[in-house]
Motif scaffolding. Structure first.
Motif, PDB file in Angstrom:
ATOM      1  N   ILE A  92       0.851  -1.195   0.000  1.00 12.85           N
ATOM      2  CA  ILE A  92       0.000   0.000   0.000  1.00 12.85           C
ATOM      3  C   ILE A  92       0.887   1.245   0.000  1.00 12.85           C
ATOM      4  O   ILE A  92       1.557   1.543   1.000  1.00 12.85           O
ATOM      5  CB  ILE A  92      -0.913   0.011   1.265  1.00 12.85           C
ATOM      6  CG1 ILE A  92      -1.647  -1.327   1.437  1.00 12.85           C
ATOM      7  CG2 ILE A  92      -1.878   1.192   1.213  1.00 12.85           C
ATOM      8  CD1 ILE A  92      -2.624  -1.681   0.355  1.00 12.85           C
ATOM      9  N   GLY A 106       1.304   4.951   0.319  1.00 10.89           N
ATOM     10  CA  GLY A 106       0.604   6.121   0.852  1.00 10.89           C
ATOM     11  C   GLY A 106       1.235   7.439   0.436  1.00 10.89           C
ATOM     12  O   GLY A 106       0.930   8.476   1.007  1.00 10.89           O
ATOM     13  N   LEU A 110      -2.619   4.714  -3.127  1.00 11.95           N
ATOM     14  CA  LEU A 110      -3.806   5.326  -2.503  1.00 11.95           C
ATOM     15  C   LEU A 110      -4.217   6.623  -3.191  1.00 11.95           C
ATOM     16  O   LEU A 110      -5.401   6.943  -3.255  1.00 11.95           O
ATOM     17  CB  LEU A 110      -3.550   5.577  -1.012  1.00 11.95           C
ATOM     18  CG  LEU A 110      -3.331   4.323  -0.163  1.00 11.95           C
ATOM     19  CD1 LEU A 110      -3.123   4.713   1.305  1.00 11.95           C
ATOM     20  CD2 LEU A 110      -4.500   3.355  -0.287  1.00 11.95           C
ATOM     21  N   TYR A 146     -11.685   7.998  -1.952  1.00 12.92           N
ATOM     22  CA  TYR A 146     -12.245   7.574  -0.662  1.00 12.92           C
ATOM     23  C   TYR A 146     -11.991   8.649   0.386  1.00 12.92           C
ATOM     24  O   TYR A 146     -11.183   9.560   0.174  1.00 12.92           O
ATOM     25  CB  TYR A 146     -11.605   6.248  -0.198  1.00 12.92           C
ATOM     26  CG  TYR A 146     -10.128   6.375   0.109  1.00 12.92           C
ATOM     27  CD1 TYR A 146      -9.185   6.284  -0.908  1.00 12.92           C
ATOM     28  CD2 TYR A 146      -9.675   6.627   1.407  1.00 12.92           C
ATOM     29  CE1 TYR A 146      -7.833   6.436  -0.638  1.00 12.92           C
ATOM     30  CE2 TYR A 146      -8.328   6.781   1.675  1.00 12.92           C
ATOM     31  CZ  TYR A 146      -7.420   6.681   0.654  1.00 12.92           C
ATOM     32  OH  TYR A 146      -6.084   6.842   0.903  1.00 12.92           O
ATOM     33  N   LEU A 163     -12.751   1.871  -1.673  1.00 15.93           N
ATOM     34  CA  LEU A 163     -12.196   0.920  -0.685  1.00 15.93           C
ATOM     35  C   LEU A 163     -13.139  -0.256  -0.416  1.00 15.93           C
ATOM     36  O   LEU A 163     -12.763  -1.209   0.263  1.00 15.93           O
ATOM     37  CB  LEU A 163     -11.889   1.630   0.643  1.00 15.93           C
ATOM     38  CG  LEU A 163     -10.878   2.777   0.612  1.00 15.93           C
ATOM     39  CD1 LEU A 163     -10.484   3.169   2.032  1.00 15.93           C
ATOM     40  CD2 LEU A 163      -9.639   2.420  -0.201  1.00 15.93           C
ATOM     41  N   LEU A 223     -10.775  -3.352   0.929  1.00 15.92           N
ATOM     42  CA  LEU A 223     -10.519  -3.635   2.352  1.00 15.92           C
ATOM     43  C   LEU A 223     -10.665  -5.134   2.681  1.00 15.92           C
ATOM     44  O   LEU A 223      -9.753  -5.703   3.306  1.00 15.92           O
ATOM     45  CB  LEU A 223     -11.420  -2.775   3.247  1.00 15.92           C
ATOM     46  CG  LEU A 223     -11.244  -1.248   3.145  1.00 15.92           C
ATOM     47  CD1 LEU A 223     -12.206  -0.530   4.079  1.00 15.92           C
ATOM     48  CD2 LEU A 223      -9.812  -0.816   3.421  1.00 15.92           C
ATOM     49  N   GLU A 272      -3.712  10.524   3.349  1.00 13.57           N
ATOM     50  CA  GLU A 272      -4.285   9.410   2.592  1.00 13.57           C
ATOM     51  C   GLU A 272      -4.100   8.086   3.339  1.00 13.57           C
ATOM     52  O   GLU A 272      -5.028   7.301   3.450  1.00 13.57           O
ATOM     53  CB  GLU A 272      -3.631   9.309   1.192  1.00 13.57           C
ATOM     54  CG  GLU A 272      -4.408   9.982   0.097  1.00 13.57           C
ATOM     55  CD  GLU A 272      -4.456  11.490   0.244  1.00 13.57           C
ATOM     56  OE1 GLU A 272      -3.706  12.031   1.076  1.00 13.57           O
ATOM     57  OE2 GLU A 272      -5.253  12.119  -0.473  1.00 13.57           O
ATOM     58  N   PHE A 297      -6.971   5.824   5.138  1.00 13.27           N
ATOM     59  CA  PHE A 297      -7.061   4.426   4.718  1.00 13.27           C
ATOM     60  C   PHE A 297      -7.000   3.488   5.930  1.00 13.27           C
ATOM     61  O   PHE A 297      -7.798   2.559   6.058  1.00 13.27           O
ATOM     62  CB  PHE A 297      -5.921   4.119   3.744  1.00 13.27           C
ATOM     63  CG  PHE A 297      -5.918   2.717   3.250  1.00 13.27           C
ATOM     64  CD1 PHE A 297      -6.743   2.330   2.216  1.00 13.27           C
ATOM     65  CD2 PHE A 297      -5.093   1.767   3.832  1.00 13.27           C
ATOM     66  CE1 PHE A 297      -6.754   1.018   1.763  1.00 13.27           C
ATOM     67  CE2 PHE A 297      -5.104   0.457   3.392  1.00 13.27           C
ATOM     68  CZ  PHE A 297      -5.925   0.085   2.353  1.00 13.27           C
ATOM     69  N   ARG A 350     -10.176   3.288   7.991  1.00 14.96           N
ATOM     70  CA  ARG A 350     -11.208   2.428   7.393  1.00 14.96           C
ATOM     71  C   ARG A 350     -10.827   0.950   7.529  1.00 14.96           C
ATOM     72  O   ARG A 350     -11.676   0.096   7.795  1.00 14.96           O
ATOM     73  CB  ARG A 350     -11.376   2.790   5.920  1.00 14.96           C
ATOM     74  CG  ARG A 350     -11.894   4.214   5.672  1.00 14.96           C
ATOM     75  CD  ARG A 350     -13.391   4.286   5.731  1.00 14.96           C
ATOM     76  NE  ARG A 350     -14.011   3.470   4.729  1.00 14.96           N
ATOM     77  CZ  ARG A 350     -14.157   3.794   3.441  1.00 14.96           C
ATOM     78  NH1 ARG A 350     -13.734   4.968   3.014  1.00 14.96           N
ATOM     79  NH2 ARG A 350     -14.749   2.974   2.603  1.00 14.96           N
TER      80      ARG A 350
END
Ligand SMILES: Cc1cc2nc3c(=O)[nH]c(=O)nc-3n(C[C@H](O)[C@H](O)[C@H](O)COP(=O)(O)O)c2cc1C
Length: 220
Positions: free
Chosen positions: A6, A8, A46, A51, A77, A81, A104, A108, A111
């Motif tokens: 991921i 970011g 991201l 989102y 997402l 997720l 971001e 993320f 969530r």
């Protein structure tokens, strides 16, 4: 096997991305060394997704509710997720912006983690090998003083609660601009930065590679 990386950070060719690319290589080589051919290493940027952070609707904690343990928000997402929660391992990476991970990545993680958080009990999330990489302008000494407790420890405590203790890599004193002469700056010396880029950054890339290898090894 499914791995998620991921990213970011917003920049596609700079420090954070380069580090994550080496994590990718480390995972790939470790898996192939062990004759594992069936795997996906999914890289997620991201900044390409649409989102927002947690809206505090609490559907994820509603007893008997349709969305218990899940985030019900319908955006980019929604499908991602659960895939991360079901994956074998995940690595997050972020530049430090104003003394924290990027907005971001923060949104993320809200969530990703809050939907599995149970007040006063263990997270509903499955434990998995995980890691986090930070890249930043400041040198180690200053980072230790100002970010260790406030940023790294806090972020990693939440990751530990959710997924288990993360591997952590901090990359200091990064080279920020392609050409320092073009941008206003009275704090960072271009020659010093160039030295770090030449001498230290290759070692940081190796550490990222090793993080990927260790992570893959843990999943085998
Ligand atoms: C908006 C913004 C805020 C930043 N704030 C910090 C900071 O608080 N501390 C720090 O050490 N570096 C800070 N930086 C520098 C970046 O963290 C550093 O250059 C990082 O390595 C950039 O990653 P990248 O090359 O992948 O974009 C900031 C950069 C930007 C653009």
């Amino acid at each position: 096997m499914e791995f998620y990386l991921i990213n970011g950070g917003p920049r596609k060719k700079y420090n954070t991305t380069k580090l994550l690319n080496r994590v990718y290589d480390g995972i790939k080589n470790e898996l192939e060394k062990n004759n594992i051919q069936e795997y996906n290493i999914n890289t997620v940027r991201l900044y390409d997704l649409d989102y927002k952070g947690c809206k505090s609707c609490f559907h994820c904690k509603k007893i008997g509710g349709k969305y218990y343990g899940q985030c019900p928000i319908k955006d980019d997402l929604r499908e991602l997720l659960p895939k991360i929660h079901e994956s074998d391992a995940v690595v997050f990476a972020s530049p430090i912006y104003f003394g924290g991970i990027t907005g971001e990545l923060k949104s993320f993680l809200e969530r990703l983690m809050f939907s599995k958080l149970v007040y006063g009990k263990e997270s509903l999330a499955s434990k998995k090998p995980n890691g986090i990489i930070y890249s930043m302008n400041v040198k180690k000494e200053l980072s230790d003083e100002i970010y260790e407790e406030t940023v790294f420890k806090t972020t990693e405590e939440y990751l530990s609660y959710t997924f288990g203790k993360p591997y952590s890599l901090k990359v200091y004193d990064t080279y920020q601009f392609k050409d320092y002469s073009l941008y206003e700056n009275y704090l960072f010396d271009e020659k010093e930065k160039a030295k770090t880029l030449e001498k230290q950054f290759p070692k940081d890339l190796d550490s990222a590679y090793n993080l990927g290898m260790k992570l893959a090894k843990d999943t085998i």
